[in-house]
Design a protein around this motif. Structure first.
Motif, short mmCIF file in Angstrom:
data_model
loop_
_atom_site.label_atom_id
_atom_site.label_comp_id
_atom_site.label_asym_id
_atom_site.label_seq_id
_atom_site.Cartn_x
_atom_site.Cartn_y
_atom_site.Cartn_z
N GLN A 130 0.76 -1.51 -0.01
CA GLN A 130 0.04 -0.01 -0.01
C GLN A 130 0.71 1.30 0.10
O GLN A 130 0.52 2.27 -0.82
CB GLN A 130 -0.97 0.06 1.20
CG GLN A 130 -2.20 -1.04 1.20
CD GLN A 130 -1.79 -2.49 1.32
OE1 GLN A 130 -0.59 -2.61 1.84
NE2 GLN A 130 -2.57 -3.36 1.13
N THR A 190 -10.26 -9.67 1.00
CA THR A 190 -8.89 -10.06 0.81
C THR A 190 -9.17 -11.11 -0.60
O THR A 190 -10.21 -11.75 -0.71
CB THR A 190 -8.11 -11.01 1.95
OG1 THR A 190 -8.92 -12.10 2.00
CG2 THR A 190 -7.99 -10.13 3.17
N GLN A 191 -8.20 -11.67 -0.91
CA GLN A 191 -8.32 -12.51 -2.45
C GLN A 191 -8.62 -14.01 -1.96
O GLN A 191 -9.56 -14.62 -2.59
CB GLN A 191 -6.98 -12.70 -3.09
CG GLN A 191 -6.65 -11.34 -3.65
CD GLN A 191 -5.54 -11.44 -4.59
OE1 GLN A 191 -5.26 -12.12 -5.58
NE2 GLN A 191 -4.31 -10.85 -4.21
N GLY A 219 -9.43 -5.20 -0.63
CA GLY A 219 -7.95 -5.17 -1.05
C GLY A 219 -7.08 -4.97 -0.05
O GLY A 219 -6.07 -4.51 -0.49
N LEU A 224 -1.55 -7.31 -3.48
CA LEU A 224 -2.81 -6.70 -3.89
C LEU A 224 -3.42 -7.16 -5.24
O LEU A 224 -2.82 -8.01 -6.05
CB LEU A 224 -2.32 -5.19 -4.45
CG LEU A 224 -1.61 -4.28 -3.39
CD1 LEU A 224 -0.93 -3.13 -3.92
CD2 LEU A 224 -2.64 -4.11 -1.98
N SER A 225 -4.87 -7.23 -5.06
CA SER A 225 -5.78 -7.64 -6.10
C SER A 225 -5.52 -6.76 -7.39
O SER A 225 -5.99 -5.59 -7.01
CB SER A 225 -7.05 -8.14 -5.75
OG SER A 225 -8.01 -8.19 -6.62
N PRO A 228 -10.11 -5.57 -6.90
CA PRO A 228 -10.67 -5.92 -5.53
C PRO A 228 -12.15 -5.53 -5.42
O PRO A 228 -12.99 -6.24 -4.96
CB PRO A 228 -9.99 -4.95 -4.49
CG PRO A 228 -9.37 -3.86 -5.25
CD PRO A 228 -9.03 -4.55 -6.40
N ASP A 231 -14.15 -7.86 -7.49
CA ASP A 231 -14.14 -9.24 -6.86
C ASP A 231 -15.27 -9.15 -5.88
O ASP A 231 -16.02 -10.03 -5.39
CB ASP A 231 -12.75 -9.48 -6.43
CG ASP A 231 -11.80 -9.86 -7.36
OD1 ASP A 231 -12.11 -10.25 -8.50
OD2 ASP A 231 -10.65 -9.82 -6.92
N ALA A 320 -9.97 1.80 -6.21
CA ALA A 320 -10.76 0.64 -6.49
C ALA A 320 -12.10 1.03 -7.42
O ALA A 320 -12.37 0.41 -8.40
CB ALA A 320 -11.06 -0.23 -5.43
#
Length: 345
Positions: A130, A190-191, A219, A224-225, A228, A231, A320
């Motif tokens: 980040q 989170t992923q 995210g 990192l995605s 996010p 998703d 995002a």
């Protein structure tokens, strides 16, 4: 007030509250978090106790858990397994610490592996991904403020990131407390976030995916995605397509309908996308500039009124939304001097 319910004010009161037959909600304290507590759920059966999530590895969290289990006639040696919704500190680390002492199993969604392995890297700075990204979002001035804070954190943080015993596969079913729980993938926060859905008893252990009074950050992870928010919205649709259930969140009181809260979260993000696009139409360009136009928290606070950590979260969330608007064809993006800019498509 009926058993298993709690108001927005008293949900963090220590103890064990039965929310469904054989399922007790146990709020454990957090050290310095506006969320106040994290809910751990104890599923009791004839052979012991299974816990959904574990709390933060803190002495007072352990003591609170011990007291709550004692009220149910159990102790820490009776805990057979932790089913963890995601790999954040307040959900995972106490499980690791207790496993070292008692040997219970720890299970985690398989798509958390990359972030967990990154967290295990000994030279990693907390929130490194980040912090690295902030300059490209027009918020480079936050890096020095936050970097000093996280470096101080490194000096006192015990290395409690370890691999689980079991990697949970999406779409499988696990047994806990005499119940069958579907492992439902819900990437976004989170992923590798998963929720546990008991369709027979109509109960959803929702982790941080569906929270009753706030919108979860997206995210928020070491790796990192690329998408996010997309998703997260897809994960909300996945939960909405399943049978409705009692909402057992990680933070906040129990709510009667997971579907009702999902609908509210979808509506919120739809409105936020419109507000974000409008900020760009009014002349804001970088994610930091757009975040400064938007309002934050239920108190409608300005970005400048937030502490540096929450300013960072606000800028990342704004990014995002901007990136999803680009994917939807509503905005376009460009890079100048290493900073991302957004404009009307």
């Amino acid at each position: 007030m009926t058993a298993g319910t709690a108001s927005a004010d008293d949900w963090s009161t220590p103890g064990a509250v039965e929310v469904s037959p054989g399922v007790h909600r146990i709020p454990l304290p957090l050290p310095n978090d506006a969320l106040k507590a994290v809910n751990v759920y104890a599923l009791t059966g004839p052979d012991g106790v299974d816990l959904v999530d574990s709390g933060w590895a803190l002495a007072n969290a352990r003591d609170t858990l011990v007291d709550a289990l004692a009220g149910l006639g159990h102790g820490l040696p009776d805990v057979r397994r932790f089913l963890v919704t995601h790999v954040h500190r307040d959900h995972y680390t106490q499980a690791v610490l207790l496993r070292r002492e008692f040997g219970m199993r720890v299970s985690l969604g398989v798509d958390e592996r990359a972030s967990l392995e990154e967290s295990m890297r000994p030279d990693r700075l907390p929130m490194e991904a980040q912090l690295t990204r902030l300059p490209s979002l027009g918020a480079g001035h936050l890096v020095e403020l936050l970097g000093d804070r996280f470096r101080r954190h490194l000096d006192v943080d015990e290395p409690i990131w370890e691999l689980p015993d079991d990697w949970l596969q999406p779409g499988t079913t696990v047994s806990a407390g005499g119940r069958n729980l579907d492992v439902v993938p819900t990437p976004g926060h989170t992923q590798g976030h998963v929720v546990f859905h008991d369709t027979d008893e109509r109960v959803l252990f929702a982790g941080d995916h569906v929270l009753p009074t706030i919108t979860p950050s997206i995210g928020f992870e070491p790796v990192l995605s690329p998408s996010p928010l997309a998703d997260f919205l897809s994960s909300l649709a996945r939960v909405r397509s399943r049978p409705d259930a009692l909402l057992l969140p990680a933070h906040g009181p129990v709510a009667p309908s997971a579907h009702a809260r999902v609908d509210e979260l979808v509506a919120h993000h739809g409105q936020r996308l419109d507000q974000t696009e409008d900020a760009v139409r009014r002349g804001s360009s970088t994610p930091f500039e757009v975040a400064g136009i938007l309002r934050w928290t239920r108190r409608e606070r300005e970005l400048a009124d937030l502490d540096p950590f929450n300013r960072m979260l606000a800028v990342l969330e704004t990014t995002a939304h901007l990136e999803l608007l680009v994917a939807q064809g509503r905005l376009r993006t460009s890079v100048a001097d290493g900073v991302h800019h957004f404009a009307v498509a």
